[in-house]
Design a protein around this motif. Structure first.
Motif, mmCIF file in Angstrom:
data_model
loop_
_atom_site.group_PDB
_atom_site.id
_atom_site.type_symbol
_atom_site.label_atom_id
_atom_site.label_comp_id
_atom_site.label_asym_id
_atom_site.label_seq_id
_atom_site.Cartn_x
_atom_site.Cartn_y
_atom_site.Cartn_z
ATOM 1 N N ASP B 490 55.566 -30.412 -6.864
ATOM 2 C CA ASP B 490 57.013 -30.392 -6.802
ATOM 3 C C ASP B 490 57.465 -31.860 -6.821
ATOM 4 O O ASP B 490 57.062 -32.640 -5.964
ATOM 5 C CB ASP B 490 57.413 -29.706 -5.481
ATOM 6 C CG ASP B 490 58.889 -29.413 -5.463
ATOM 7 O OD1 ASP B 490 59.457 -29.265 -6.550
ATOM 8 O OD2 ASP B 490 59.470 -29.346 -4.354
ATOM 9 N N ILE B 491 58.237 -32.235 -7.841
ATOM 10 C CA ILE B 491 58.587 -33.651 -7.987
ATOM 11 C C ILE B 491 59.986 -33.906 -7.448
ATOM 12 O O ILE B 491 60.938 -33.214 -7.789
ATOM 13 C CB ILE B 491 58.514 -34.082 -9.467
ATOM 14 C CG1 ILE B 491 57.109 -33.823 -10.006
ATOM 15 C CG2 ILE B 491 58.895 -35.561 -9.628
ATOM 16 C CD1 ILE B 491 56.919 -34.164 -11.457
ATOM 17 N N ASP B 492 60.094 -34.921 -6.604
ATOM 18 C CA ASP B 492 61.393 -35.335 -6.094
ATOM 19 C C ASP B 492 61.939 -36.406 -7.045
ATOM 20 O O ASP B 492 61.520 -37.564 -7.004
ATOM 21 C CB ASP B 492 61.213 -35.894 -4.676
ATOM 22 C CG ASP B 492 62.513 -36.427 -4.119
ATOM 23 O OD1 ASP B 492 63.562 -36.271 -4.794
ATOM 24 O OD2 ASP B 492 62.487 -37.001 -3.011
ATOM 25 N N THR B 494 64.658 -37.923 -7.202
ATOM 26 C CA THR B 494 65.478 -39.009 -6.668
ATOM 27 C C THR B 494 64.634 -40.245 -6.389
ATOM 28 O O THR B 494 65.118 -41.368 -6.433
ATOM 29 C CB THR B 494 66.189 -38.586 -5.370
ATOM 30 O OG1 THR B 494 65.194 -38.162 -4.440
ATOM 31 C CG2 THR B 494 67.188 -37.471 -5.616
ATOM 32 N N ALA B 495 63.352 -40.027 -6.113
ATOM 33 C CA ALA B 495 62.488 -41.175 -5.834
ATOM 34 C C ALA B 495 61.650 -41.568 -7.047
ATOM 35 O O ALA B 495 60.916 -42.547 -7.012
ATOM 36 C CB ALA B 495 61.574 -40.844 -4.660
ATOM 37 N N CYS B 496 61.771 -40.821 -8.111
ATOM 38 C CA CYS B 496 60.897 -41.010 -9.279
ATOM 39 C C CYS B 496 61.338 -42.227 -10.098
ATOM 40 O O CYS B 496 62.529 -42.462 -10.284
ATOM 41 C CB CYS B 496 60.948 -39.754 -10.143
ATOM 42 S SG CYS B 496 60.108 -39.904 -11.728
ATOM 43 N N ASN B 518 62.313 -38.053 -17.546
ATOM 44 C CA ASN B 518 62.204 -37.368 -16.262
ATOM 45 C C ASN B 518 61.103 -36.308 -16.343
ATOM 46 O O ASN B 518 61.115 -35.481 -17.239
ATOM 47 C CB ASN B 518 63.515 -36.664 -15.910
ATOM 48 C CG ASN B 518 64.539 -37.649 -15.403
ATOM 49 O OD1 ASN B 518 64.212 -38.549 -14.636
ATOM 50 N ND2 ASN B 518 65.781 -37.486 -15.858
ATOM 51 N N CYS B 540 56.362 -39.402 -4.736
ATOM 52 C CA CYS B 540 57.476 -38.464 -4.775
ATOM 53 C C CYS B 540 57.048 -37.079 -5.263
ATOM 54 O O CYS B 540 57.866 -36.252 -5.609
ATOM 55 C CB CYS B 540 58.620 -39.016 -5.620
ATOM 56 S SG CYS B 540 58.204 -39.205 -7.343
ATOM 57 N N THR B 547 51.344 -30.972 1.434
ATOM 58 C CA THR B 547 52.212 -32.127 1.265
ATOM 59 C C THR B 547 51.618 -33.326 2.003
ATOM 60 O O THR B 547 50.771 -33.172 2.889
ATOM 61 C CB THR B 547 53.613 -31.869 1.860
ATOM 62 O OG1 THR B 547 53.463 -31.679 3.269
ATOM 63 C CG2 THR B 547 54.256 -30.641 1.243
#
Lengths: 450, 689
Positions: B490-492, B494-496, B518, B540, B547
């Protein structure tokens, strides 16, 4: 009308056939005549040509079929009667007792620890493998339950001197074994899973198609082949496989059965028995033995690089993807490949060291070679129950004893009876990848049958 | 809201298997003291139907929303407890499994005190992770029933027929003008005792294909582009020559592109003398009755095979025998010689050789280092060969020389490889998902592999592979969806930083990058190995159930007390944990210093995780994965190995002793290896008491 399928044989072919059919949506009965599914692959140490650990790749598939809601696994069971009609097969299975209540057994092994009698393992016997009269087929067995060797119930306890004295009951009639340590151990654990009074059980099922995946077996070395019956350090390639397996009787130490000392000079004999007269050796090429020996020699050298490994062969069968590179890897690692046909083996009675006399096939010379351990590749032959099963299913065997396809070219894997299909070793010598391919194709045919 | 977390801990006695060594009541009492734990219970046999019922009642009564089971091993029993959790009305991803039998009671039987302490730690670690668990769900991706089959040879036609028989639509694309592939060039088939002409077999199969209402045949057509993934491909097909490409919506793809001969130009007078031909050219001559009068035919085997660059061609020996018999049948008076290195004939093929010998075909074995030589003289081809058996050289005059040449994948392989993002070996044969257990598929979901596109095979094997590949393609089409476990990346975003590393590293092509760079995870294709997450420079990417926060919570919990006596061992679920379990089953005793943290793949273990353990004072860290070359995730263990090397350098720079970071690659059968690693680590890290 049922959409269920019966898969006979729980080896790698049967497992893949069942898995694919169940994922497709069919109900599957997966039947094996031993206490666990897994078949021959579960006994192997590594698989060629990648040296993958065999049980590491097979066990996840075993757990997967075990946990699949549409697969019912029936072990210790065999097909007794088949009645075809109206597009379905009415089948009677006979399930032999394990003398263990599978719904209660948790596979904890307390009974195995308690059992006082161990007998030579029928498959590992020559290399020192022993098995308790109550035991798990192997640690990753599915179902993960113990089973009692029927010999326990027919006097092997007494023969091994383990019964308490003065018992008047005939063991085969024994309902409360006077020792019954396994029963007590189980009760001590708070369960009552060991049940010495189980009887055969009939199970009736109806299916629309049947897949025969009964596999193949290693040819036993016939008539003291190259000293196998007389000399402790002559073993078969399946026994060697167990010898190098960390889960085998020697915990992976390649030692000689005669003295448990590491074997330094190991010779593999391919096509063992071929050319030594009628009835000696398997009369056809079993396809996989060359690569098995190559694998075993590579692994042996990995265990100990000082081992001198030689493979005596006729024609090298490196027929699959990556097999030739595997052969070359063996050469690079110092494995000797000699075109040779051994004709006699003798033993030093004191050291149990062996001398192999052989004909060098390139030159015709007669030579000899000293060995600590001789490994016979005896080939693969049809299962000993093929004949009976063929009779029950009303299908034919070919002249070698394998199940026969009705038209290998235009209707591969189909038998003379519509709705009965074949895959894996039931069709003849075959490797794992080919078995999986056939199993998947047979599953397609089985689910497609109307 | 942390206040809402209500953890139930269920500790199993396993009869005396656990309770005989560990003080289970003490474990239960200890569990009750842990944060968020509202209930701890002891079960004699947790896996029994009775106890599972009790567990479910307790979950409902006490409104438990996180479950920790401390018992045997997740490898065999996790599915059972997951089912029970689900039946109690709880999301099964809220279960954490703690192994205190295989990892504790069976392997520390002589140290009940230390074993109980270790079990406490493991339970504490499980509870710490459980508090952070989130719901997960199986992921479904819809799949329709259009199947694209690339290649209209034997494998492709068989695949199409099987797909179509289920009412699914088969789009069969063949670049040549007619179906049949290599079969169109053969005279008779190997293994066919009835000796049906190959032409008739092609006709039979092609007729079945032609009349099938569910098969659409595109001859003279090639695949121009492929976009999308399983269930959702857009495929552009273009007819040879002019014309626009037509786009079709496709759900699954079967690759059956076949193979070709490598022409031995310049060798053995091939290309210089028209009487020198390959086996396929001979078959064409036999098929067209164009061989003419022959008096002496010589065949040479293993031409460009079994050398430094290439292996056995798999089929050549039998093809040679078959064609020798065909020549002998047509010209009984002709001499036919087969010069070979090894006769690779298996099973009943040996009988064909016997028949050939009876018909007078001569077999001569030549040595690997001394191939036959060919020259022309007096209008004859003269073949000089060293016969191993006779131990001398012969010269055979011949009027035809047939070369059994090596084979390679079709010329379209390079293109197809790029379109489908799959790999092939140097000879243009596609790389299957697993050499043994995945012969009919690629690692990427939705693309199957059939016939000689994988490796040279006989007609019958190609048929079987075609039918098998159809089964692989049909399963998702029949179900209408594919489903994967909810353990996915699961990629966040916002931090990528849009570096694209994750998409490159993913072994399953499950991460796609859009026009703005993206990344997006196609969850149905993700297998949850965590390689991307561990390598992500911005940290991220999360892996559901594994996790960073969850794993680090386990590390922290393990090292809360007396960290200097503890080893943090990250263990892959498939093989290394199998080895751990095997050590347990075999009752191999080893020192109790290690606290095991399960990850799905050793590639999940990031440098941050290893480093955290050292920062918290761990005596040592172990990363344990599958023994090479086995890996459940293609080659996660290789990635882990390189990462451990990098970690050592980073640790050294940060002032930690890199020698305290260990690595072991352990098969599921190798309990002794795991146990001895534990003993060695304890000794070398001076932890023995």
């Amino acid at each position: 009308m049922t959409d269920a399928i019966l898969v006979i044989g729980g080896g790698i072919a049967g497992i893949n056939c069942a898995m694919n059919a169940a994922k497709y949506g069919a109900k599957v009965y997966l039947v094996d005549d031993t206490p666990s599914i897994g078949g021959m692959m579960a006994r192997l140490d590594k698989t060629f040509p990648t040296n993958d650990c065999s049980i590491c790749i097979e066990a996840p598939q075993m757990y997967e079929v075990d946990n699949h809601e549409r697969i019912e696994i029936l072990t210790n069971a065999e097909v007794r009667r088949v009645q075809a009609g109206g597009g379905i097969f009415k089948i009677r299975l006979l399930q032999k007792p394990k003398f263990v209540d599978e719904s209660k057994c948790t596979g904890c092994g307390a009974c195995v620890e308690a059992c006082p009698v161990s007998l030579p393992d029928p498959l590992d016997g020559k290399i020192g493998g022993r098995r308790k009269l109550i035991s798990m087929a192997f640690p990753q067995a599915v179902p993960n339950k113990v089973a009692i060797d029927p010999r326990c119930r027919s006097g092997a306890m007494r023969a091994a001197g383990a019964c308490v004295g003065g018992c008047a009951v005939d063991c085969s009639q024994c309902r409360e074994c006077p020792i019954a340590l396994c029963v007590k151990a189980c009760e001590k654990e708070g369960k009552k899973a060991v049940t010495l009074w189980q009887a055969n059980r009939n199970i009736d099922i109806e299916v629309k198609s049947i897949v025969v995946a009964t596999g193949i077996r290693n040819a036993p070395p016939a008539g003291d082949l190259l000293g196998y019956d007389r000399y402790p350090n002559v073993i078969t390639n399946t026994e060697f496989e167990r010898l190098m397996n960390a889960g085998g009787p020697t915990a992976g130490h390649i030692v000689r059965p005669s003295d448990q000392q590491p074997a330094h000079r190991i010779v593999w004999v391919q096509c063992a028995g071929r050319g030594l007269g009628p009835g000696r050796g398997t009369p056809y090429c079993s396809k996989v033995c060359c690569m098995i020996a190559t694998k075993q020699a590579i692994i042996a050298k990995e265990h100990d690089s000082s081992i001198e490994a030689a493979i005596f062969y006729n024609d090298l069968k490196a027929y699959g993807k990556g097999f030739w590179d595997f052969h070359r890897k063996a050469l690079e690692n110092g494995v000797r490949f000699v075109r040779a046909r051994p004709y006699v083996v003798s033993e030093d009675p004191v050291t149990h060291n062996l001398t192999v006399r052989y004909e060098h096939l390139d030159t015709g010379e007669l030579r000899q070679q000293a060995a600590d351990l001789l490994v016979l590749s005896t080939g693969l032959i049809p299962g000993d129950r093929n004949e009976r099963l063929a009779k029950v299913l009303k299908i034919e065997l070919d002249h070698l004893g394998f199940f026969k396809e009705r038209d290998p070219i235009l209707a591969p894997l189909e038998t003379a009876v519509e709705g009965i299909y074949l895959c894996g070793g039931a069709t003849g010598p075959i490797d794992i990848a080919e078995s999986v391919t056939q199993a998947t194709a047979a599953a397609m045919k089985a689910v497609l049958k109307n | 809201m942390p206040d809402d977390i209500r953890i139930g801990v269920f500790v199993c006695d396993c009869g005396t298997n656990i309770a005989g060594v560990l003080n289970v009541p003490e474990l239960v009492a200890y569990a009750r003291t842990l944060k968020h734990v509202v209930l701890a219970d002891e079960g004699k046999w947790s896996c029994s139907v009775d106890y599972l019922g009790r567990m479910q009642d307790l979950i409902r009564e006490q409104r438990i929303n996180r479950v920790v089971v401390a018992s045997c091993t997740p490898r065999t029993h996790e599915p059972l407890f997951k089912r029970a959790t689900r039946e109690a009305g709880l999301n099964p991803y809220l279960l954490e499994f703690v192994s205190i039998r295989e990892q504790v009671s069976w392997v520390h039987m002589r140290e009940p005190r230390a074993a109980t302490e270790k079990a406490k730690d493991l339970i504490k670690m499980g509870v710490a992770k459980a508090a952070l668990l989130e719901e997960g769900e199986e992921i479904r991706l819809p799949v329709q029933t259009d199947c694209l089959i690339i290649g209209g040879g034997v494998a492709g036609m068989n695949a199409a027929l099987s797909v179509a028989a289920q009412g699914f639509r088969a789009h069969l694309v063949e670049k040549e003008a007619r179906l049949g592939g290599m079969l169109n060039r053969l005279c008779f088939l190997s293994h066919d005792r009835r000796r049906m002409p190959a032409a008739r077999i092609v006709e039979t199969l092609a007729a079945r294909v032609a009349v099938h209402p569910n098969i659409r045949v595109y001859t003279g057509t090639q695949v121009e582009s492929v976009q999308g993934y399983i269930g959702n491909y857009k495929v552009a097909l273009k007819a040879n020559g002019a014309g626009a490409a037509a786009t079709v919506g496709i759900s699954t793809i079967i690759v059956a592109t076949g193979m070709r001969e490598i022409e031995p130009v310049g060798q053995f007078e091939y290309g210089c003398d028209p009487r020198v031909m390959t086996q396929l050219q001979l078959e064409a001559a036999l098929r067209n009755r164009a061989l003419g009068a022959v008096s002496s035919v010589v065949m040479i085997g293993c031409v460009n095979s079994k050398n430094d660059t290439r292996g056995c061609c798999n089929i050549g020996c039998h093809v040679a025998v078959k064609n020798a018999v065909a020549i002998k049948t047509l010209h009984p008076e002709a001499d036919v010689f087969i010069l070979y290195r090894d006769m690779s004939l298996v099973r009943e093929e040996g009988e064909a050789q016997k028949r050939a010998k009876q018909m007078g075909v001569k077999f001569l074995r030549f040595p690997e280092q001394r191939y036959p030589e060919v020259r022309t003289e007096d209008g004859w081809l003269r073949v000089k060969v060293y016969d191993l058996l006779a131990g001398r050289e012969f010269e055979i005059p011949a009027d035809r020389l047939v070369l059994t040449t090596a084979l390679r994948g079709d010329e379209s392989v390079e293109q197809v490889k790029g379109l489908l993002k799959v790999s092939a070996n140097a000879d243009g044969f596609f790389q299957e998902a697993h050499v043994k257990l995945g012969p009919l598929e690629f690692a990427s979901h939705g693309v199957s592999l059939a016939g000689c596109a994988k490796a040279p095979m006989f007609f019958k094997e190609s048929c079987e592979a075609g039918i098998g590949a159809a089964m692989k393609a049909s399963i998702p089409m029949k179900r209408g969806y594919i489903e994967t476990e909810g353990i996915v990346a699961d990629i966040d975003l916002t931090a990528c930083s849009q570096c694209g590393l994750c998409a490159k590293r993913c072994p399953y092509n499950a991460i796609r990058v859009d026009a703005e760079q993206n990344p997006a995870v196609i969850k149905a294709l993700c297998k949850g190995c965590g390689l991307c997450a561990a390598d992500c420079p911005n940290e991220c990417i999360g892996i559901v159930h594994y996790t960073d926060a969850q794993v680090l919570a386990q590390v922290d919990a393990a090292l809360e007390e007396d960290p200097g006596r503890k080893i943090i061992a990250f263990v892959c679920h498939w093989c290394a944990l199998g080895g751990v379990d095997m050590a347990g089953v075999s009752r191999l005793q080893y020192p109790p210093n290690a606290r095991l943290i399960r990850v799905m793949c050793s590639a999940r273990v990031s440098i941050k995780m290893m480093r955290r353990a050292f920062e918290s004072g761990a005596a040592g860290v172990l990363v344990a994965g599958c023994e090479f070359p086995t890996c459940h995730y293609i080659q996660g263990n290789y990635a882990a190995e390189t990462r451990v090397k990098r970690a050592k350098k980073q640790l050294a720079r940060a002032g930690f002793d890199p020698e305290k970071l260990w690595n072991v690659w352990c098969s599921a059968a190798d309990g002794p290896k795991f146990a001895s690693t534990m003993r060695t680590m304890a000794r070398e890290l001076k932890l023995e008491s």
